[in-house]
Design an enzyme around this catalytic site. Sequence first.
Site, short mmCIF file in Angstrom:
data_model
loop_
_atom_site.label_atom_id
_atom_site.label_comp_id
_atom_site.label_asym_id
_atom_site.label_seq_id
_atom_site.Cartn_x
_atom_site.Cartn_y
_atom_site.Cartn_z
CG HIS A 74 -1.74 -1.26 1.18
ND1 HIS A 74 -2.82 -1.46 0.63
CD2 HIS A 74 -1.60 -2.42 1.98
CE1 HIS A 74 -3.47 -2.58 0.86
NE2 HIS A 74 -2.71 -3.34 1.72
CE1 TYR A 344 0.47 -4.34 8.11
CE2 TYR A 344 -0.97 -2.95 9.32
CZ TYR A 344 -0.66 -3.81 8.46
OH TYR A 344 -2.01 -3.88 7.71
#
EC number: 1.11.1.-
Length: 368
Positions: A74, A344
Amino acid sequence: MPLFRFTRKGGLSRGPRPHSPLPWIALIALIVGLIALAFAWLAGWIGRDRPTAQGFTDTIEATGPAHPGFRRAHSKGVCVSGWFEPTPQGAALSRAQVFHQERVPVLGRLSIGGGDPHGADAQARVRSIALQLVSDNGQEWRMAMNSFPFFAVPSPEAFLEQTQAQLPDPSTGKPDPAKMAAVLQKYPSARAFQQWAKTAPWTTSWANTQFNSVNSFWFTAADGTRQAVRWSWEPQAAVEVLDETARAGAGLDHLADEFATRLASGPVRWNLVVTLAGPGDVVEDPSTPWPAGRPRVQAGVLSLAHMQPQAGGPCNDLNFDPLILPDGISGSDDAVLAARSAVYSHSFNRRERETARGEAGGAAGVSK
């Protein structure tokens, strides 16, 4: 019988034998060894047959060209901000403060799938929204949601297999179709996801896209009642479809340009719709959809009123870890959810180092 011990002068002395230090030394060595072993395991230095945050990040990076300073997944997006207004129905489900105050400030990011920070908006099959809600008591609710309705595979191991199948073959520079075919053969959910990608409509805007938590969570009410849930942001904007001709002719920044035009007329809104798990519903597997007839509760309204480029924007240095949750909301035992959180964090730290070393060179983002 009396005990004797040697004195320093070589004679015998009556009295107890002193305790040997060897057992304690062995115990300390064992503890230190176990700590070192655990550290090495978590770091990915051993146990290479299991997924690690480092291994995941390395594999994702290897699927395409390097873009230091950007999110590996993303990569292209914009910062957005606004507010969230809960409903009494949401407050009945969770004691989280975000459901018990009139308005909650929101910082977020709208993005497209893929690792190319210069990709064409209209060609990205997956769209995403990441949000940070900070309530009056200082607690945060962060979420990272996608336009697909379920995850393609059931476990971190399967996701790593899927990502490895996308690695370019050195002889061709492209992924080996046989490897992806093997993943599709092995996992029915991957075939179902592929069918979704082929048939789901391409909407014209982020504003009329539905975003889904995919993973399951637990809401805890004020009286201690716990309920397994999944949630979605369902758009208030009318759904319009971008057909193939329009997609082919759309500009590189189609979604960002369209959203900026839309914001000029006022805030863009989504309803927070919480789906309640029923008896027997699978909570730990994000690749298994729940039956369509499950109860749904409108728990609030998200309003986004401002947009900024991600380069230098307030969302740029934020890790949208989906396990940063307030009291009243907790993660499920879904291993994919735990893996997302770990990856993440690792990716965020890697991007921070790239930026600190000057490798980003104007790059616009860091990891989710």
